[in-house]
Every structure is written in C-alpha cells, then in structure tokens.
Design a protein around this motif. Sequence first.
Motif, mmCIF file in Angstrom:
data_model
loop_
_atom_site.group_PDB
_atom_site.id
_atom_site.type_symbol
_atom_site.label_atom_id
_atom_site.label_comp_id
_atom_site.label_asym_id
_atom_site.label_seq_id
_atom_site.Cartn_x
_atom_site.Cartn_y
_atom_site.Cartn_z
ATOM 1 N N ARG A 108 -5.228 5.400 4.899
ATOM 2 C CA ARG A 108 -4.482 6.472 4.769
ATOM 3 C C ARG A 108 -3.332 6.763 5.906
ATOM 4 O O ARG A 108 -2.131 6.749 6.150
ATOM 5 N N TYR A 109 -4.050 6.397 7.263
ATOM 6 C CA TYR A 109 -3.324 6.257 8.449
ATOM 7 C C TYR A 109 -2.388 5.161 8.396
ATOM 8 O O TYR A 109 -1.292 5.293 8.695
ATOM 9 N N ILE A 110 -2.643 4.246 8.053
ATOM 10 C CA ILE A 110 -1.942 2.784 7.945
ATOM 11 C C ILE A 110 -0.811 2.987 6.904
ATOM 12 O O ILE A 110 0.346 2.736 7.368
ATOM 13 N N ALA A 111 -1.092 3.574 5.838
ATOM 14 C CA ALA A 111 -0.100 3.708 4.857
ATOM 15 C C ALA A 111 1.239 4.611 5.343
ATOM 16 O O ALA A 111 2.260 4.520 5.097
ATOM 17 N N ASP A 112 0.553 5.740 6.007
ATOM 18 C CA ASP A 112 1.451 6.710 6.462
ATOM 19 C C ASP A 112 2.466 6.103 7.733
ATOM 20 O O ASP A 112 3.737 6.392 7.746
ATOM 21 N N LEU A 113 1.714 5.328 8.530
ATOM 22 C CA LEU A 113 2.656 4.569 9.723
ATOM 23 C C LEU A 113 3.627 3.418 8.802
ATOM 24 O O LEU A 113 4.558 3.413 9.550
ATOM 25 N N PHE A 114 3.187 2.716 7.821
ATOM 26 C CA PHE A 114 4.359 1.936 7.062
ATOM 27 C C PHE A 114 5.341 3.068 6.502
ATOM 28 O O PHE A 114 6.678 2.539 6.719
ATOM 29 N N VAL A 160 10.178 9.946 7.459
ATOM 30 C CA VAL A 160 9.415 10.048 8.791
ATOM 31 C C VAL A 160 8.987 11.271 8.759
ATOM 32 O O VAL A 160 7.633 11.523 9.466
ATOM 33 N N LEU A 161 9.723 12.326 8.646
ATOM 34 C CA LEU A 161 8.994 13.792 9.276
ATOM 35 C C LEU A 161 7.834 14.079 8.200
ATOM 36 O O LEU A 161 6.670 14.451 8.739
ATOM 37 N N PHE A 162 7.784 13.793 6.937
ATOM 38 C CA PHE A 162 6.813 14.027 6.034
ATOM 39 C C PHE A 162 5.508 13.254 6.424
ATOM 40 O O PHE A 162 4.449 13.628 6.346
ATOM 41 N N ALA A 163 5.841 11.856 6.312
ATOM 42 C CA ALA A 163 4.446 10.894 6.801
ATOM 43 C C ALA A 163 3.999 11.423 8.298
ATOM 44 O O ALA A 163 2.783 11.207 8.446
#
Length: 179
Positions: A108-114, A160-163
Amino acid sequence: MSTFSDELSGQDAEKKPRTLLDKVLDGLARLCIIVAGVLMVFLIITFGWLVFGRYVLNDTPTWVEQSSLVIVVYITCLGAAAGVRNNSHLSIDFVREGLPALPREIMRYIADLFVIVFGGFMAWQGWIMVMDNLARPVPIIGISESWRAAPLVVCGFLMVLFAGINIIERAIGTAQGEH
C-alpha cells in the motif's frame, strides 16, 4: 457515518470518527466527480447538437469536435484524481489483499509512493505545457491551448495530495477503511 469512498464502493465505514481533513478531501473528490459529471452531460448535449446539425440542418457545427477534445481531458483527469482519493483508481488489489498484513501494508505504501511520483511528474510537466502554450489558440474555438494542459496540473496536484495524505494517515494509524 460513511465516507464518500465508502458510498461509491458500497462498503460500510469503520467506526473511526472522520476528521475535518477527511471531510475536506472527500469534498474535493466529490467536487471533481460533480464537475466531471456536469461536463459529461454537456459533452452528450453537444454531440447531440453535432448529429442534429450534420444530418438535419446539413450544417456541421465544427466547434463541437474541438471542444469535446478539451472536455474529455477534464473529465478524465478529474475522475482520476477522485479515484485516488476513493482508492478506486489504478488499483489491482486482489493480489495485495490476499497477502498477510505486513506485505499488504508495504505494498500500500509503495502504491501510494508511485502515485505521488506519477502525480508530481504529471503536475510538473502539465505546468510546463500550460506555460508553453499560453499564446497558442485551439483551432476553431479560439481558447488557449493551455486549457488542454490545465487539468493535468490540477489532477497531478490532487493525486499527490490524496496519496500523500493516505501515507500520513496510514503511518499514524488514522487511515479510513482500505478496500
């Protein structure tokens, strides 16, 4: 009380109280969906006018095709930004959700970073396109070509804001229910 993303997915919200930030971000996502919906209705009406003009009046309104190209970009970008907030965009999660808790959270963290990297790049390059095309008009409708690139900036910023908020909330343990 359910969140906007829960309303769209049909899932019940967790028992955690919603913060003001959640309400503001959900409101932004809802606004994106509303604007995209209004633009979709306008797009359908204008294409109806195009067909009527072409086949009934024998006078094709040429502005419809160029304006629709601009409108489709807005619909797509606003929908994509709202999808990031609602955890429903660019998400193939059946593999992730089948994993044990720790690898699932890491993914989940990786997906949000992408999403942050992609959204940042989209906003940055969109801004360059806006600035480079200020004086160039869209054929037939005469507005600046920058109007085609503006939704990239808005969408990239919102992604960017939402992730980013997703990462922060997950890190401090206040994330809304993931699906």
